[in-house]
Motif scaffolding. Structure first.
Motif, short mmCIF file in Angstrom:
data_model
loop_
_atom_site.label_atom_id
_atom_site.label_comp_id
_atom_site.label_asym_id
_atom_site.label_seq_id
_atom_site.Cartn_x
_atom_site.Cartn_y
_atom_site.Cartn_z
N HIS A 256 0.85 -1.19 0.00
CA HIS A 256 0.00 0.00 0.00
C HIS A 256 0.89 1.24 0.00
N VAL A 257 0.57 2.19 -0.89
CA VAL A 257 1.35 3.42 -1.04
C VAL A 257 0.63 4.58 -0.36
N LEU A 258 1.37 5.35 0.43
CA LEU A 258 0.85 6.57 1.03
C LEU A 258 1.67 7.74 0.50
N ILE A 259 1.01 8.87 0.23
CA ILE A 259 1.67 10.04 -0.33
C ILE A 259 1.43 11.24 0.59
N ALA A 260 2.54 11.89 0.99
CA ALA A 260 2.47 13.07 1.84
C ALA A 260 2.77 14.31 1.00
N THR A 261 2.07 15.41 1.30
CA THR A 261 2.28 16.68 0.61
C THR A 261 2.50 17.78 1.63
N VAL A 262 3.59 18.54 1.48
CA VAL A 262 3.87 19.68 2.35
C VAL A 262 3.55 20.96 1.57
N ARG A 263 2.79 21.87 2.19
CA ARG A 263 2.35 23.09 1.52
C ARG A 263 2.74 24.33 2.31
N ASP A 264 2.78 25.47 1.60
CA ASP A 264 3.05 26.74 2.26
C ASP A 264 1.75 27.38 2.73
N GLU A 265 1.84 28.62 3.22
CA GLU A 265 0.66 29.28 3.78
C GLU A 265 -0.41 29.58 2.73
N ASP A 266 -0.03 29.57 1.45
CA ASP A 266 -0.99 29.79 0.37
C ASP A 266 -1.47 28.49 -0.27
N GLY A 267 -1.07 27.36 0.29
CA GLY A 267 -1.50 26.07 -0.24
C GLY A 267 -0.64 25.55 -1.37
N LYS A 268 0.47 26.21 -1.69
CA LYS A 268 1.35 25.76 -2.76
C LYS A 268 2.31 24.69 -2.24
N PRO A 269 2.55 23.63 -3.01
CA PRO A 269 3.45 22.55 -2.55
C PRO A 269 4.89 23.02 -2.45
N LEU A 270 5.59 22.50 -1.45
CA LEU A 270 6.98 22.88 -1.18
C LEU A 270 7.90 21.68 -1.39
N HIS A 271 8.97 21.87 -2.16
CA HIS A 271 9.93 20.79 -2.37
C HIS A 271 11.02 20.83 -1.30
N SER A 272 11.76 19.74 -1.19
CA SER A 272 12.94 19.63 -0.32
C SER A 272 12.60 19.79 1.16
N ARG A 273 11.38 19.42 1.54
CA ARG A 273 11.01 19.44 2.96
C ARG A 273 11.05 18.01 3.52
N THR A 274 11.54 17.88 4.72
CA THR A 274 11.68 16.58 5.37
C THR A 274 10.32 16.06 5.84
N VAL A 275 10.10 14.75 5.62
CA VAL A 275 8.93 14.07 6.15
C VAL A 275 9.40 12.87 6.97
N ASP B 5 -1.72 -0.16 -11.21
CA ASP B 5 -1.18 0.04 -9.86
C ASP B 5 0.02 0.99 -9.84
N ASP B 6 0.34 1.62 -10.98
CA ASP B 6 1.38 2.65 -10.98
C ASP B 6 0.87 3.87 -10.20
N PHE B 7 1.78 4.69 -9.69
CA PHE B 7 1.36 5.90 -9.00
C PHE B 7 2.28 7.06 -9.37
N THR B 8 1.77 8.26 -9.21
CA THR B 8 2.49 9.47 -9.61
C THR B 8 2.57 10.45 -8.45
N THR B 9 3.73 11.06 -8.28
CA THR B 9 3.88 12.14 -7.30
C THR B 9 4.27 13.42 -8.04
N THR B 10 3.95 14.54 -7.45
CA THR B 10 4.28 15.83 -8.05
C THR B 10 5.12 16.65 -7.07
N LYS B 11 5.42 17.88 -7.45
CA LYS B 11 6.22 18.76 -6.60
C LYS B 11 5.62 18.85 -5.20
N GLY B 12 6.49 18.78 -4.20
CA GLY B 12 6.04 18.90 -2.81
C GLY B 12 5.54 17.62 -2.19
N GLN B 13 5.69 16.50 -2.93
CA GLN B 13 5.18 15.23 -2.41
C GLN B 13 6.29 14.22 -2.18
#
Length: 251
Positions: free
Chosen positions: A71-90, A141-149
């Protein structure tokens, strides 16, 4: 002159050293796992060192899977305006049944993710879009991630519930720096009816087979409910389209 030659040799190594062949790509070292602190040292630990990071999301929040699957789980980190942020630790944490199989290890040097043990892992959000194939012949069953994920893969050989926490240490607000998900594992797998075409007025038999996911043995006594979701009106020969699996696991 020596410096120039050295630069050319290094460039040639990276251009030719990773051909589409496993043995050649495998000669490049994966690198040592370097577990580091997630927040800066000194006074920086007490400050809001990443003021743009504001929220973290985790999907899917709840799901049910057969045992012995992944099972795949995907986390997304966003800024105060809801825009995804790259290079953030999870930071990933798993409680209950199941284990962490794999985590997003993209990046270079100490920016790469790593699995600490079967219950903890660390990864970093991506800079762009990536599509992942499971290496099989099933594209569904392939999955895709985008910026900030960033992503995590878990599995379980036994029934029960997995509780997953995704923590973003860069988010200063303690109320917003965690996201949660629940995964239920069942030793049950269903083989649903295939598509078919019939003439108007001709009856059609639907068959659903329910088995154990672990060994494929049939499961008796499971309720199966059929419903007409769209298209022409239709009826069933059992009340409310409800039936039950027999000794062979079929209904």
């Amino acid at each position: 002159m020596l410096l120039t030659v050295g630069v050319v040799l290094i460039a040639a190594l990276f251009v030719t050293g990773c051909q589409p062949h496993y043995q050649r790509c495998g000669t490049l070292p994966a690198g040592e796992v370097e577990q580091t602190h997630h927040k800066p040292a000194g006074c920086g630990y007490y400050w809001n060192f990443d003021p743009h990071a504001a929220s973290i999301e985790l999907e899917p929040k709840s799901d049910v899977n057969p045992v012995n699957t992944q099972h795949v789980l995907i986390a997304t980190v966003r800024d105060e305006d809801g825009k995804p942020l790259h290079s953030r630790t999870v930071v990933w944490m798993l409680e209950g049944v199941g284990s962490i199989v794999e985590v997003d290890e993209s990046g270079i040097r100490d920016a790469r993710g790593y699995v600490m043990d079967n219950k903890r892992a660390v990864s970093h959000t991506n800079r762009g879009k990536h599509t992942f194939t499971r290496g099989n012949d099933d594209p569904s069953d392939d999955f895709t991630t985008t910026k900030g994920q960033s992503w995590l893969v878990i599995t379980s050989p036994r029934e029960g519930t997995s509780y997953i926490t995704a923590y973003a240490p860069g988010i200063f607000n303690w109320d917003d720096h965690k996201a949660f998900a629940v995964k239920h594992w069942m030793d049950v797998e269903a083989e649903f009816p295939v598509d078919a075409e019939n003439e108007v007025g001709e009856p059609h038999q639907f068959t659903t087979r329910v088995t154990r996911a672990s060994d494929g043995s049939p499961l008796q006594g499971y309720d199966v409910v059929y419903r007409v979701r769209s298209g022409p009106e239709g009826g069933f020969d059992v009340a409310e389209g409800r039936t039950q699996t027999g000794p062979d696991g079929r209904a």
